[in-house]
Motif scaffolding. Structure first.
Motif, PDB file in Angstrom:
ATOM      1  N   ILE A 176       0.843  -1.200   0.000  1.00  0.00           N
ATOM      2  CA  ILE A 176       0.000   0.000   0.000  1.00  0.00           C
ATOM      3  C   ILE A 176       0.875   1.246   0.000  1.00  0.00           C
ATOM      4  N   SER A 177       1.971   1.189   0.762  1.00  0.00           N
ATOM      5  CA  SER A 177       2.834   2.361   0.871  1.00  0.00           C
ATOM      6  C   SER A 177       3.289   2.853  -0.496  1.00  0.00           C
ATOM      7  N   VAL A 178       3.675   1.913  -1.354  1.00  0.00           N
ATOM      8  CA  VAL A 178       4.166   2.323  -2.669  1.00  0.00           C
ATOM      9  C   VAL A 178       2.999   2.583  -3.625  1.00  0.00           C
ATOM     10  N   GLY A 180       0.142   3.799  -2.986  1.00  0.00           N
ATOM     11  CA  GLY A 180      -0.506   5.076  -2.707  1.00  0.00           C
ATOM     12  C   GLY A 180       0.451   6.247  -2.622  1.00  0.00           C
ATOM     13  N   ALA A 181       1.740   5.998  -2.838  1.00  0.00           N
ATOM     14  CA  ALA A 181       2.723   7.067  -2.661  1.00  0.00           C
ATOM     15  C   ALA A 181       2.519   8.187  -3.676  1.00  0.00           C
ATOM     16  N   THR A 182       2.843   9.396  -3.252  1.00  0.00           N
ATOM     17  CA  THR A 182       2.684  10.565  -4.107  1.00  0.00           C
ATOM     18  C   THR A 182       3.447  10.399  -5.414  1.00  0.00           C
ATOM     19  N   SER A 265      -6.813   5.243  -5.055  1.00  0.00           N
ATOM     20  CA  SER A 265      -7.308   5.248  -3.672  1.00  0.00           C
ATOM     21  C   SER A 265      -8.558   4.379  -3.549  1.00  0.00           C
ATOM     22  N   ILE A 268      -7.386   0.735  -3.577  1.00  0.00           N
ATOM     23  CA  ILE A 268      -6.797   0.330  -2.291  1.00  0.00           C
ATOM     24  C   ILE A 268      -7.903   0.094  -1.264  1.00  0.00           C
ATOM     25  N   LYS A 269      -8.870   1.029  -1.210  1.00  0.00           N
ATOM     26  CA  LYS A 269      -9.957   0.918  -0.238  1.00  0.00           C
ATOM     27  C   LYS A 269     -10.756  -0.368  -0.460  1.00  0.00           C
ATOM     28  N   LEU A 272      -8.749  -3.376   0.558  1.00  0.00           N
ATOM     29  CA  LEU A 272      -8.701  -3.456   2.018  1.00  0.00           C
ATOM     30  C   LEU A 272      -9.983  -4.090   2.531  1.00  0.00           C
TER      31      LEU A 272
ATOM     32  N   GLY B  46      -6.361   4.705   2.709  1.00  0.00           N
ATOM     33  CA  GLY B  46      -5.287   4.058   1.966  1.00  0.00           C
ATOM     34  C   GLY B  46      -3.988   4.849   1.981  1.00  0.00           C
ATOM     35  N   ASP B  48      -0.409   6.309   2.228  1.00  0.00           N
ATOM     36  CA  ASP B  48       0.942   5.788   2.334  1.00  0.00           C
ATOM     37  C   ASP B  48       1.528   6.359   3.610  1.00  0.00           C
ATOM     38  N   PHE B  49       1.848   5.479   4.582  1.00  0.00           N
ATOM     39  CA  PHE B  49       2.421   6.030   5.814  1.00  0.00           C
ATOM     40  C   PHE B  49       3.788   5.437   6.087  1.00  0.00           C
ATOM     41  N   SER B  50       4.522   5.212   5.014  1.00  0.00           N
ATOM     42  CA  SER B  50       5.880   4.725   5.208  1.00  0.00           C
ATOM     43  C   SER B  50       6.729   5.781   5.909  1.00  0.00           C
ATOM     44  N   ASN B 347       4.421  -3.124   8.755  1.00  0.00           N
ATOM     45  CA  ASN B 347       4.724  -1.720   9.038  1.00  0.00           C
ATOM     46  C   ASN B 347       4.665  -1.365  10.506  1.00  0.00           C
TER      47      ASN B 347
END
Lengths: 278, 488
Positions: A176-178, A180-182, A265, A268-269, A272, B46, B48-50, B347
């Protein structure tokens, strides 16, 4: 005398030619001023109907993804053969495979037509399909088959993150981190076809979004004529750059494609909620 | 005669059309508003909280210059400064949406609570207990329906809103103003020059008429939608919020803004699901690396101010909170000290977001999959050896689960007794979880080391084990707001 006066009365009970003419003129004026031409109404109805179809197609795609942990590959069709509305893969785990497409689901997720395919309506189990298993928009020509593209690049550690059915899925590997990353970009959806390249919209001002891995669209009323201008040509040239804007008329750059997408988004939702992510 | 009839007919038809058109327009506007609200919740859940910020649940700042992109920051952590930067347009490009508009053709406006905006300070806990909305919203009669002045978590949806999405409606003359709202480039400048569809280039953007909320949002009954207060530490001024249109003042339409609020329950429900997924992902990663066995949890009753090892795992306890690494007693069973690394994501480091959520995340390990020095976990042989899933009415809906993660929602006062949190209260599962989930505390083999809690915590194992290995999974409703995920 009596008979004559009766005949006289009967003659007055009807409408004179003049009265009828006035009524006809009023009706004509009403129709042309407050009414909209019938043909325009029909077109508006078709546009609305097509929009609804595209929304339903997006729902079906999300439902498929929630059940399977991945999106289907686009269906393929050209002048000589097609995948019968089913998703179409390459056997090889990378590269293109025009001419040797397969409808057998490939775990690696390498689609034969990431950016030049159609909605796999038969795979999704949609109804009211044409004789070859494709969904056709409200204009109802073969050239009006609903189109669909899915991002086929690499995200983080996930190769073909939206179509691979490996375990864990490529979407899970991507994290998810990647996802959803900016800085993570997907398909490039542009406001105009002018100034775009094969990979970008050519600047932030022309970019509507880079956060859409999935697009679903119709070529609109002029589909049968082929792409008529710079803008429409970007939606049939088989790369990650697409154009979406409100309809414009004109002989050189007419645009009437009806274009929708699903943002990352939302994906992802939904994943999830379905327990397919993280 | 005929002409008169015709005229009446025409009048009737046009009147009917105006009514039907207005209904259709309102419906189109409401659809756009709902789409926007849904996208905002999805975006926040969703995140990103890295990095240390943003946190899951944090929303983007509004778009002030109408370029579709969220601004990078919007005020201080407490919400005491830059109020005007938390009221702007919906950042549709940042959300990945289409160019969403209301039926009048205007882009939507968006208000974000200081508590939920991106890059909220580390000091502000964004969890269901303390992450309360700050925005006040009144209905068209002027009655408060979301109260941003209250820090009472029991209020739930009646508490302050997390964010608002607003359709500004057609141009009108604001109460107290002499002139109509002006949505052009006047007063400042646009890029491209003079193009009212372009972006505002003045600084601040609100100097340009088309980027000034006064030209979109209305005022009535003393409530100005173009201005608000939403401090999250001193909430007394937060009564200055928003009012839903349509508001008629002496027969004249004074407010035509249509507003949709994102409530705390809606936002937290989605974020709880995310947190539960993150925790389950770590547990599955660990089990995959450790003979399909899960680490011992940290006993719930350890969370008291008098206890030193809040977050240590403890052998013989199969239900509790997620322990910090190293897993000392788990390691006694020849298992790893840490989550490990692998294809699945984990995480749960000591990041800001995890510290926010730690108290709310619980898990239960099935008897057959608890730590042991030898052999693989499983299989499920009896009703006691694995976890069962039940609905709110107590009907078993699934069984054979190895592990279940339960994430608590905001405290409820509809349970008996009401849930209270903080201090020693955190040492009881019943202050966080509902129905059978709070009884999972009986999944023990011997009394956990809990110091002096009054009343004493659960210290004897329930017998048979199958009487308390039931996890309740249900939709959010009165008296239940746990979010449950399990494997397989």
């Amino acid at each position: 005398m009596n008979q004559r006066s009766t005949r006289h009365l009967i003659r007055h009970a009807g409408f004179s030619l003049l009265e009828i003419a006035i009524v006809m003129i009023i009706v004509a004026i009403l129709l042309t001023t407050i009414g909209v031409p019938l043909s325009a109404q029909v077109e508006a109805k078709r546009t609305e109907e097509t929009r609804r179809m595209l929304e339903e197609a997006k729902e079906a795609l999300l439902g498929f993804a929630m059940a399977n942990g991945r999106f289907p590959c686009p269906a393929f069709a050209n002048a000589t053969s097609n995948s019968a509305g089913r998703e179409s893969f390459c056997v090889a785990a990378s590269g293109a495979c025009a001419g040797s497409e397969t409808q057998v689901v490939q775990t690696h997720g390498n689609c034969s037509n990431f950016y030049s395919g159609f909605l796999p309506a038969a795979t999704l189990g949609l109804s009211s399909l044409d004789s070859e298993g494709f969904l056709v928009d409200a204009w109802n020509n073969q050239s009006n088959r609903v189109r669909y593209a899915v991002f086929g690049g690499t995200v983080g550690a996930g190769t073909f993150p939206f179509t691979s059915s490996a375990n864990p899925t490529a979407m899970q590997l991507a994290t998810i981190s990647v996802l959803g990353a900016t800085g993570t970009d997907y398909l490039q959806i542009c406001n105009s076809g002018t100034g775009v390249t094969a990979t970008t919209c050519g600047g932030a001002a022309n970019t509507l979004t880079t956060k859409a891995p999935i697009v679903v669209y119709s070529l609109g009323p002029n589909a049968a004529e082929g792409a008529t201008g710079t803008d429409e040509s970007k939606n049939t040239d088989g790369n990650i750059v697409f154009v979406s804007h409100t309809p414009t008329a004109g002989s050189s750059n007419e645009f009437d494609d009806i274009f929708t997408w699903i943002p990352i988004s939302t994906i992802i939702k939904k994943m999830l909620d379905a327990g397919k992510l993280p | 005669m005929l002409l008169a009839l015709g005229a009446i007919g025409v009048l009737l038809v046009t009147q009917f059309n105006i009514g039907a058109a207005q209904v259709a327009r309102n419906r189109a506007t409401d659809e756009s508003l709902q789409k926007a609200a849904e996208a905002l919740v999805a975006y926040a859940a969703g995140r990103d909280f890295s990095a240390s910020t943003p946190k899951p649940g944090s929303l983007p700042c509004p778009d002030l210059n109408d370029d579709g992109v969220a601004e990078g920051s919007c005020g201080s952590g407490t919400g005491s400064t830059q109020q005007q930067n938390r009221l702007g347009r919906l950042p549709w490009k940042t959300l990945g949406l289409a160019d969403l508009r209301d039926a009048n053709g205007d882009r939507l406006w968006y208000v974000v609570s200081s508590q939920f905006k991106t890059a909220t300070a580390a000091a502000i806990l964004l969890n269901p207990t303390t992450g309360l909305g700050t925005i006040t919203l009144r209905n068209s009669a002027g009655t408060v329906i979301h109260d941003g002045t209250s820090s009472n978590a029991y209020l739930g949806d009646a508490g302050g809103a997390v964010a608002l999405v607003i359709s500004p409606g057609a141009v009108m003359t604001r109460q107290g103003s002499m002139v109509q709202q002006d949505r052009t480039c006047s007063g400042g400048s646009c890029s491209p020059a003079g193009d009212s569809t372009g972006t505002c280039t003045s600084s601040p953007a609100s100097l340009t008429a088309k980027c000034n909320p006064l030209n979109y949002l209305d005022i009535a009954l003393g409530e100005d939608n173009a201005d608000f207060v939403d401090n999250n530490t001193t909430r007394t001024g937060n009564g200055n919020g928003f009012i839903q249109g349509p508001v008629l003042v002496s027969g004249t339409l004074a407010v035509n803004d249509r507003i949709v609020a994102i409530t705390q329950d809606r936002m937290m429900g989605a974020v709880q699901r995310r947190i539960a997924g993150e925790a389950l992902s770590c547990l599955r990663l660990y089990a995959g690396l450790n003979r399909q066995r899960y680490p011992w949890p940290a006993p719930v009753c350890r969370q008291t101010p008098t206890n030193a090892n809040f977050w240590s795992d403890h052998n013989s306890v199969s239900f509790g909170r997620v322990p910090d690494t190293d897993f000392d007693t788990t390691a006694g069973s020849s298992m790893a000290l840490t989550w490990g690394t692998g294809a699945l994501e984990c995480n749960l480091a000591s990041s800001t977001w995890w510290n926010d959520w730690k108290l709310h995340v619980f898990y239960a390990v099935a008897d057959a999959y608890k730590p042991a020095a030898t052999g693989n976990g499983g299989p499920c042989t009896t009703a006691s050896s694995c976890l069962q899933v039940q609905d709110k009415e107590g009907n078993i809906t699934a069984s054979g689960k190895q592990v279940a993660v339960i994430v608590a929602g905001r405290p409820l006062n509809t349970t008996t007794p009401a849930q209270v949190r903080g201090g020693d209260n955190d040492g009881y599962a019943s202050n966080y979880l509902e129905i059978s989930n709070k009884s999972l505390e009986g999944l023990i083999n011997s009394a956990p080391p809990c110091g002096t809690l009054t009343p004493a915590p659960v210290s004897t194992a329930c017998s048979p084990l199958s009487s308390c290995n039931k996890v309740t999974s249900s939709t959010r409703q009165t008296g239940f707001n746990d979010v449950v995920v399990y494997y397989p």
